[in-house]
Design an enzyme around this catalytic site. Structure first.
Site, PDB file in Angstrom:
ATOM      1  N   HIS A 188      61.935 -37.981  -5.066  1.00 40.40           N
ATOM      2  CA  HIS A 188      62.147 -36.574  -5.411  1.00 40.40           C
ATOM      3  C   HIS A 188      63.460 -36.146  -4.791  1.00 40.40           C
ATOM      4  O   HIS A 188      63.690 -36.356  -3.599  1.00 40.40           O
ATOM      5  CB  HIS A 188      61.010 -35.688  -4.896  1.00 40.40           C
ATOM      6  CG  HIS A 188      61.380 -34.231  -4.948  1.00 40.40           C
ATOM      7  ND1 HIS A 188      61.807 -33.629  -6.116  1.00 40.40           N
ATOM      8  CD2 HIS A 188      61.439 -33.273  -3.990  1.00 40.40           C
ATOM      9  CE1 HIS A 188      62.093 -32.359  -5.857  1.00 40.40           C
ATOM     10  NE2 HIS A 188      61.890 -32.121  -4.583  1.00 40.40           N
ATOM     11  N   GLU A 202      56.114 -31.218   0.054  1.00 39.62           N
ATOM     12  CA  GLU A 202      56.060 -31.595  -1.365  1.00 39.62           C
ATOM     13  C   GLU A 202      55.505 -33.009  -1.580  1.00 39.62           C
ATOM     14  O   GLU A 202      55.749 -33.611  -2.626  1.00 39.62           O
ATOM     15  CB  GLU A 202      57.455 -31.491  -1.991  1.00 39.62           C
ATOM     16  CG  GLU A 202      57.974 -30.073  -2.081  1.00 39.62           C
ATOM     17  CD  GLU A 202      59.185 -29.995  -2.989  1.00 39.62           C
ATOM     18  OE1 GLU A 202      59.022 -29.580  -4.143  1.00 39.62           O
ATOM     19  OE2 GLU A 202      60.288 -30.362  -2.543  1.00 39.62           O
TER      20      GLU A 202
HETATM   21 ZN   LIG Z   1      62.220 -30.379  -3.558  1.00 41.77          ZN
END
Ligand SMILES: [Zn+2]
Length: 245
Positions: A100, A81
């Site tokens: 995140h 990600e």
């Molecule tokens: Zn995630």
């Protein structure tokens, strides 16, 4: 100290500390991540390889360009990600750090119509807006992960100028002009989510909750840089590494 005055090594050490601080506060589990824009090249950022944040040491930190390609992968696996980070840095020149997370108390707000609202001064930034990223509007049938530049761009668009965004059924992203600010916002977004749940439970249906008003938000957000917490969090995190090694 202004971030631009800090060399790459102290940035990397700060990032190692940030990983452990966020794990310690239950904001990131084995899968969250935190990055910092390079002080020497704004078109690059630092992010740990694919490893549980609690285990991160300086050797795990990789440098990326804004397309989220590792500059020198050194045989290490990147987090899938990472596009969250690269695409937000591209869209937000004011942002120098991105977190995140899968913050557990925040996720329920991402799957209901109850908005997160500012009710606690340490998380006044919520009053600047916390939009919710609905990945299904962009691509159907995903595993909810932001694994492509396309999805990263869509998330950055939803974030807009906000300090944080929820990610439906997944977690959230918080940003800041500095690493301490992005980390502090992540810690206090989780705390504020818990407090809002508690306030709603105490107030009951139809009960009144007093949230921060616009003037209070305007007075609180600019000064809330978590500068008092950061040196203490950082020192504890780095001391824990030394104790274990
Ligand atoms: Zn995630």
């Amino acid at each position: 100290m202004d971030q631009s005055e800090r060399g790459p090594m102290s940035q990397v050490e700060d990032l190692v500390a940030a990983n452990r601080i966020l794990a310690e506060h239950g904001v990131i589990d084995a899968y969250g991540h935190v990055s910092v824009r390079s002080a020497s090249d704004p078109k690059r950022y630092f992010l740990a390889r694919s490893i549980a944040p609690e285990l991160v040491i300086q050797a795990d930190i990789l440098e990326y360009d804004l397309e989220s390609n590792p500059v020198d992968p050194r045989g290490m696996e990147s987090v899938r990600e990472r596009f969250i980070h690269g695409e937000i840095y591209k869209a937000r020149p004011d942002v120098n750090s991105v977190v995140h997370n899968h913050s557990p108390s925040v996720v329920p707000f991402s799957v209901t119509t109850v908005p997160m609202r500012p009710l606690f001064h340490m998380a006044a930034f919520i009053g600047d807006g916390v939009p919710n990223f609905e990945i299904r509007d962009v691509q159907k049938g995903t595993d909810l992960l932001v694994k492509t530049p396309y999805l990263g761009q869509a998330l950055a668009k939803t974030l807009g100028r906000s300090p944080a965004a929820l990610m439906r059924g997944h977690g959230s992203v918080t940003v800041g002009e500095t690493l301490p600010r992005a980390v502090g916002r992540s810690v206090y977004l989780e705390v504020s989510a818990r407090m809002q749940l508690q306030a709603m439970a105490i107030a009951g249906s139809g009960g009144r909750i007093t949230y921060l008003d616009e003037d209070e938000i305007r007075a609180s957000v600019p000064v809330q840089d978590y500068a008092r917490a950061w040196p203490m969090w950082r020192a504890k995190a780095l001391a824990a590494i030394k104790t274990r090694s």
